[in-house]
Design a protein around this motif. Sequence first.
Motif, PDB file in Angstrom:
ATOM      1  N   SER A   1       9.945  17.790  -1.924  1.00  0.00           N
ATOM      2  CA  SER A   1       9.478  16.433  -2.193  1.00  0.00           C
ATOM      3  C   SER A   1       8.413  16.421  -3.278  1.00  0.00           C
ATOM      4  CB  SER A   1       8.909  15.809  -0.908  1.00  0.00           C
ATOM      5  OG  SER A   1       8.221  14.612  -1.186  1.00  0.00           O
ATOM      6  N   LEU A   2       8.606  15.570  -4.275  1.00  0.00           N
ATOM      7  CA  LEU A   2       7.610  15.398  -5.325  1.00  0.00           C
ATOM      8  C   LEU A   2       6.338  14.766  -4.768  1.00  0.00           C
ATOM      9  CD1 LEU A   2       6.865  15.570  -8.336  1.00  0.00           C
ATOM     10  CD2 LEU A   2       7.916  13.323  -8.634  1.00  0.00           C
ATOM     11  N   ALA A   3       6.484  13.852  -3.809  1.00  0.00           N
ATOM     12  CA  ALA A   3       5.316  13.212  -3.201  1.00  0.00           C
ATOM     13  C   ALA A   3       4.458  14.246  -2.474  1.00  0.00           C
ATOM     14  CB  ALA A   3       5.756  12.111  -2.246  1.00  0.00           C
ATOM     15  N   ALA A   4       5.109  15.158  -1.729  1.00  0.00           N
ATOM     16  CA  ALA A   4       4.363  16.219  -1.057  1.00  0.00           C
ATOM     17  C   ALA A   4       3.698  17.132  -2.077  1.00  0.00           C
ATOM     18  CB  ALA A   4       5.303  17.026  -0.160  1.00  0.00           C
ATOM     19  N   HIS A   5       4.397  17.383  -3.177  1.00  0.00           N
ATOM     20  CA  HIS A   5       3.838  18.209  -4.244  1.00  0.00           C
ATOM     21  C   HIS A   5       2.586  17.545  -4.822  1.00  0.00           C
ATOM     22  CE1 HIS A   5       5.395  21.491  -7.175  1.00  0.00           C
ATOM     23  NE2 HIS A   5       4.087  21.573  -7.027  1.00  0.00           N
ATOM     24  N   MET A   6       2.620  16.230  -4.946  1.00  0.00           N
ATOM     25  CA  MET A   6       1.465  15.514  -5.502  1.00  0.00           C
ATOM     26  C   MET A   6       0.277  15.571  -4.547  1.00  0.00           C
ATOM     27  SD  MET A   6       1.015  14.197  -8.416  1.00  0.00           S
ATOM     28  CE  MET A   6       2.680  13.792  -8.928  1.00  0.00           C
ATOM     29  N   LEU A   7       0.527  15.488  -3.257  1.00  0.00           N
ATOM     30  CA  LEU A   7      -0.555  15.636  -2.287  1.00  0.00           C
ATOM     31  C   LEU A   7      -1.177  17.030  -2.388  1.00  0.00           C
ATOM     32  CD1 LEU A   7       0.989  13.870   0.841  1.00  0.00           C
ATOM     33  CD2 LEU A   7      -0.984  13.088  -0.485  1.00  0.00           C
ATOM     34  N   GLN A   8      -0.340  18.041  -2.573  1.00  0.00           N
ATOM     35  CA  GLN A   8      -0.859  19.396  -2.751  1.00  0.00           C
ATOM     36  C   GLN A   8      -1.724  19.474  -4.007  1.00  0.00           C
ATOM     37  OE1 GLN A   8       1.669  22.453  -4.382  1.00  0.00           O
ATOM     38  NE2 GLN A   8       1.056  23.909  -2.776  1.00  0.00           N
ATOM     39  N   HIS A   9      -1.278  18.847  -5.082  1.00  0.00           N
ATOM     40  CA  HIS A   9      -2.046  18.857  -6.326  1.00  0.00           C
ATOM     41  C   HIS A   9      -3.417  18.207  -6.139  1.00  0.00           C
ATOM     42  CE1 HIS A   9       1.657  19.362  -9.189  1.00  0.00           C
ATOM     43  NE2 HIS A   9       1.475  20.381  -8.375  1.00  0.00           N
ATOM     44  N   LEU A  10      -3.465  17.122  -5.386  1.00  0.00           N
ATOM     45  CA  LEU A  10      -4.750  16.460  -5.146  1.00  0.00           C
ATOM     46  C   LEU A  10      -5.679  17.352  -4.326  1.00  0.00           C
ATOM     47  CD1 LEU A  10      -3.846  12.724  -4.458  1.00  0.00           C
ATOM     48  CD2 LEU A  10      -4.509  13.829  -6.596  1.00  0.00           C
ATOM     49  N   ALA A  11      -5.116  18.087  -3.373  1.00  0.00           N
ATOM     50  CA  ALA A  11      -5.943  19.008  -2.594  1.00  0.00           C
ATOM     51  C   ALA A  11      -6.524  20.102  -3.484  1.00  0.00           C
ATOM     52  CB  ALA A  11      -5.110  19.627  -1.469  1.00  0.00           C
ATOM     53  N   LEU A  12      -5.727  20.589  -4.440  1.00  0.00           N
ATOM     54  CA  LEU A  12      -6.160  21.675  -5.317  1.00  0.00           C
ATOM     55  C   LEU A  12      -7.077  21.196  -6.435  1.00  0.00           C
ATOM     56  CD1 LEU A  12      -2.763  23.594  -5.703  1.00  0.00           C
ATOM     57  CD2 LEU A  12      -4.671  24.179  -4.208  1.00  0.00           C
ATOM     58  N   LEU A  13      -6.880  19.970  -6.877  1.00  0.00           N
ATOM     59  CA  LEU A  13      -7.659  19.424  -7.992  1.00  0.00           C
ATOM     60  C   LEU A  13      -8.906  18.678  -7.544  1.00  0.00           C
ATOM     61  CD1 LEU A  13      -4.963  17.892 -10.363  1.00  0.00           C
ATOM     62  CD2 LEU A  13      -6.861  19.291 -11.147  1.00  0.00           C
ATOM     63  N   LEU A  14      -8.786  17.969  -6.449  1.00  0.00           N
ATOM     64  CA  LEU A  14      -9.803  16.990  -6.071  1.00  0.00           C
ATOM     65  C   LEU A  14     -10.585  17.388  -4.819  1.00  0.00           C
ATOM     66  CD1 LEU A  14     -11.050  14.137  -6.327  1.00  0.00           C
ATOM     67  CD2 LEU A  14      -9.053  13.244  -5.135  1.00  0.00           C
ATOM     68  N   VAL A  15      -9.896  17.556  -3.711  1.00  0.00           N
ATOM     69  CA  VAL A  15     -10.584  17.723  -2.427  1.00  0.00           C
ATOM     70  C   VAL A  15     -11.253  19.087  -2.310  1.00  0.00           C
ATOM     71  CG1 VAL A  15     -10.372  17.606   0.071  1.00  0.00           C
ATOM     72  CG2 VAL A  15      -8.925  16.146  -1.370  1.00  0.00           C
TER      73      VAL A  15
END
Length: 221
Positions: free
Chosen positions: A29-43
């Motif tokens: 899922s691209l949406a799940a991939h985007m959540l992972q990116h936010l965890a790595l970039l932001l949180v």
Amino acid sequence: MKRPAASWAGLAVLAGALSPPVEAAVGRSLAAHMLQHLALLLVGPGLLALDRPWARVASLLPRARGMLDSASDALRRPGMSGAVILVAAGFHAVVVSAWHAPAAYDAAVASAPLHIVEHATFIAAGWATWVAARAAATMEPAAAIAGLFLVAAQGAALGAILTFAGTPLYESTAADALADQQLAGLIMWVPGGAPYAAAAAWVVARAVGHGRSAELAVVRR
């Protein structure tokens, strides 16, 4: 949150985002991939930046203590913290834009080594941006605000592109690839940009509050 707790929480977020179950989900899922990116970039990087980054790194690398102390002192010089946050924000924007280009994104999904490089640059860009913003918030608030808004605007623009694209831009195994992409765009657009915008608003409020305090001090003299 206390500083050591923030560091441990940040490391936990990064470890969770890179765990096998999450990696399996992002492959579907691209949406799940985007959540992972936010965890790595932001949180994760944001929590790590709440701690004393120079001291923590120096404790792990004693021989680098002098260099890290010099870098910390440099950030406190007039004008330096402002330049650093703008460079960090620019680096953040380039990293995010480059890895979300369709060819680069699909290549990273297909190649494990490239996927590791992608994640490493995300963490580095996120951490550098939050550390620089924290330093500039005190020394150069206008630059901190500009850098944070640059990052927020870039994420919003990329999120809008994904949301309103009429066709899937990436290879996907999702049942409805376009809907999955639109959800991913919304994730990047709203949750991805809101923390940076909120941080910029906090810097504005802080600067205004300090300005009023200075005015009152002058009046009382």
